[in-house]
Design a protein around this motif. Structure first.
Motif, PDB file in Angstrom:
ATOM      1  N   GLY A 177       0.814  -1.203   0.000  1.00  0.00           N
ATOM      2  CA  GLY A 177       0.000   0.000   0.000  1.00  0.00           C
ATOM      3  C   GLY A 177       0.850   1.256   0.000  1.00  0.00           C
ATOM      4  O   GLY A 177       0.541   2.236  -0.697  1.00  0.00           O
ATOM      5  N   MET A 178       1.943   1.235   0.765  1.00  0.00           N
ATOM      6  CA  MET A 178       2.861   2.371   0.797  1.00  0.00           C
ATOM      7  C   MET A 178       3.497   2.586  -0.574  1.00  0.00           C
ATOM      8  O   MET A 178       3.594   3.719  -1.063  1.00  0.00           O
ATOM      9  CB  MET A 178       3.936   2.147   1.849  1.00  0.00           C
ATOM     10  CG  MET A 178       4.956   3.269   1.958  1.00  0.00           C
ATOM     11  SD  MET A 178       6.266   2.911   3.155  1.00  0.00           S
ATOM     12  CE  MET A 178       7.156   1.601   2.285  1.00  0.00           C
ATOM     13  N   PHE A 179       3.918   1.489  -1.207  1.00  0.00           N
ATOM     14  CA  PHE A 179       4.518   1.593  -2.534  1.00  0.00           C
ATOM     15  C   PHE A 179       3.515   2.142  -3.552  1.00  0.00           C
ATOM     16  O   PHE A 179       3.882   2.906  -4.456  1.00  0.00           O
ATOM     17  CB  PHE A 179       5.016   0.226  -2.997  1.00  0.00           C
ATOM     18  CG  PHE A 179       6.285  -0.234  -2.331  1.00  0.00           C
ATOM     19  CD1 PHE A 179       7.027   0.616  -1.522  1.00  0.00           C
ATOM     20  CD2 PHE A 179       6.736  -1.530  -2.501  1.00  0.00           C
ATOM     21  CE1 PHE A 179       8.195   0.195  -0.908  1.00  0.00           C
ATOM     22  CE2 PHE A 179       7.912  -1.975  -1.898  1.00  0.00           C
ATOM     23  CZ  PHE A 179       8.642  -1.106  -1.086  1.00  0.00           C
ATOM     24  N   ALA A 180       2.254   1.727  -3.416  1.00  0.00           N
ATOM     25  CA  ALA A 180       1.228   2.213  -4.336  1.00  0.00           C
ATOM     26  C   ALA A 180       1.071   3.724  -4.208  1.00  0.00           C
ATOM     27  O   ALA A 180       1.001   4.449  -5.210  1.00  0.00           O
ATOM     28  CB  ALA A 180      -0.099   1.515  -4.055  1.00  0.00           C
ATOM     29  N   GLY A 181       1.018   4.208  -2.963  1.00  0.00           N
ATOM     30  CA  GLY A 181       0.902   5.649  -2.753  1.00  0.00           C
ATOM     31  C   GLY A 181       2.106   6.402  -3.292  1.00  0.00           C
ATOM     32  O   GLY A 181       1.975   7.479  -3.890  1.00  0.00           O
ATOM     33  N   ALA A 182       3.296   5.831  -3.108  1.00  0.00           N
ATOM     34  CA  ALA A 182       4.510   6.472  -3.604  1.00  0.00           C
ATOM     35  C   ALA A 182       4.514   6.522  -5.126  1.00  0.00           C
ATOM     36  O   ALA A 182       4.914   7.531  -5.733  1.00  0.00           O
ATOM     37  CB  ALA A 182       5.744   5.730  -3.098  1.00  0.00           C
ATOM     38  N   ALA A 183       4.057   5.441  -5.772  1.00  0.00           N
ATOM     39  CA  ALA A 183       4.005   5.419  -7.234  1.00  0.00           C
ATOM     40  C   ALA A 183       3.069   6.507  -7.749  1.00  0.00           C
ATOM     41  O   ALA A 183       3.381   7.203  -8.733  1.00  0.00           O
ATOM     42  CB  ALA A 183       3.549   4.047  -7.723  1.00  0.00           C
ATOM     43  N   HIS A 184       1.917   6.653  -7.089  1.00  0.00           N
ATOM     44  CA  HIS A 184       0.968   7.689  -7.505  1.00  0.00           C
ATOM     45  C   HIS A 184       1.576   9.082  -7.314  1.00  0.00           C
ATOM     46  O   HIS A 184       1.437   9.950  -8.192  1.00  0.00           O
ATOM     47  CB  HIS A 184      -0.329   7.564  -6.699  1.00  0.00           C
ATOM     48  CG  HIS A 184      -1.391   8.531  -7.118  1.00  0.00           C
ATOM     49  ND1 HIS A 184      -2.246   8.286  -8.167  1.00  0.00           N
ATOM     50  CD2 HIS A 184      -1.736   9.749  -6.630  1.00  0.00           C
ATOM     51  CE1 HIS A 184      -3.068   9.311  -8.319  1.00  0.00           C
ATOM     52  NE2 HIS A 184      -2.786  10.217  -7.387  1.00  0.00           N
ATOM     53  N   ALA A 185       2.255   9.286  -6.197  1.00  0.00           N
ATOM     54  CA  ALA A 185       2.864  10.591  -5.933  1.00  0.00           C
ATOM     55  C   ALA A 185       3.917  10.940  -6.977  1.00  0.00           C
ATOM     56  O   ALA A 185       3.962  12.071  -7.493  1.00  0.00           O
ATOM     57  CB  ALA A 185       3.482  10.592  -4.533  1.00  0.00           C
TER      58      ALA A 185
END
Length: 287
Positions: A177-185
């Motif tokens: 989930g953290m990686f997903a948010g970072a990818a979006h950012a």
């Protein structure tokens, strides 16, 4: 059997992780017997067994680090496990670990499952932060506690053989989930004159600051009061969803990584949870 005066163990599987584990034990003076399904260079100093059965016969403690649960069963099938202590460090599900525990116990062995919270380069490195969740036979864990602590820290989470895998996958899920948010950012700033290298420290610092929010979620789950100590309620947070979506559209970025969570937030509000934190989303996922 190996000379009892020498601490010894067997490792089945010489992938990157299995090899790293073998090197860590060899470096601390253990006699290590290894086996791999295909030809692969063994770590210097290891004794190479021709078959899995030969490797298992060599030592009481057998560490298994293979591709998946099916490969573990295929490797161990038909081999006498009487008196053997099997420590499975192959990534699996909780149900697979529990079933494997029963399967090995029925064949005369003791079983301990492990979830490795590290990458191979962290194994055997002091203060790297590497550790392993273990669950299953308490007696096996006690017998080999010092040996298991050589490659990485040890966190024993109970006699339920499925718990190590559950802890492992739960934490990996949080990381995903953290990686997903970072990818979006990173995607949001990608079309602008903003350096991702300069942006990264800001994102990491903010992620670290927000990570403690999980303590509040845990407390609310334990008390079943999802309005406890709420600073920003779900109704307020969901109003931000519109801004997130509009910004993504302006930047030409798909919101697909965020949409599932935002939809759950909005569903909880629609069901009357507007005064809660987002802890109620956990209940929605468990329905």
């Amino acid at each position: 059997m190996s000379d009892n005066s020498i601490e010894a163990l067997t490792i089945l599987g010489l992938g990157d992780m299995g090899s790293a584990l073998a090197r860590s034990w060899l470096a601390t003076g253990y006699a290590v017997t290894v086996w791999n399904r295909s030809a692969r260079q063994a770590p210097e100093g290891a004794a190479v067994a021709a078959t899995a059965a030969e490797a298992i016969a060599a030592n009481t403690l057998v560490v298994v680090c293979l591709l998946d649960d099916a490969s573990v069963r295929t490797t161990l099938d038909g081999i006498d496990l009487t008196g053997r202590d099997i420590v499975n460090l192959t990534t699996s599900t909780p149900a697979e670990a529990r079933a494997l525990s029963e399967w090995i116990t029925a064949r005369g062995g003791r079983f301990l499952d492990g979830g490795i919270m590290a990458v191979p380069s962290m194994i055997g490195v002091p203060d790297s932060g590497a550790y392993v969740f273990y669950s299953g036979s308490a007696d096996l864990h006690k017998t080999h506690a010092d040996t298991l602590a050589v490659p990485a820290g040890v966190t024993y989470v109970g006699t339920d053989a499925g718990f190590a895998a559950l802890y492992d996958i739960a934490l990996l899920s949080a990381m995903w989930g953290m990686f997903a948010g970072a990818a979006h950012a990173f995607a949001l700033i990608g079309g602008e004159d903003i350096s991702p290298v300069e942006f990264a420290p800001l994102m990491v610092a903010y992620q670290q600051a927000m990570a403690g929010y999980s303590y509040g979620t845990a407390a609310q789950l334990a008390s079943r009061d999802y309005t406890q100590d709420v600073e920003s309620n779900l109704a307020m947070m969901t109003t931000t969803n519109g801004t997130l979506r509009r910004t993504a559209a302006e930047q030409g970025v798909s919101p697909e990584l965020l949409e599932p969570f935002m939809a759950l937030m909005e569903r909880r509000v629609a069901e009357g949870g507007g005064n809660e934190s987002n802890t109620g989303v956990v209940d929605l996922l468990r329905r």
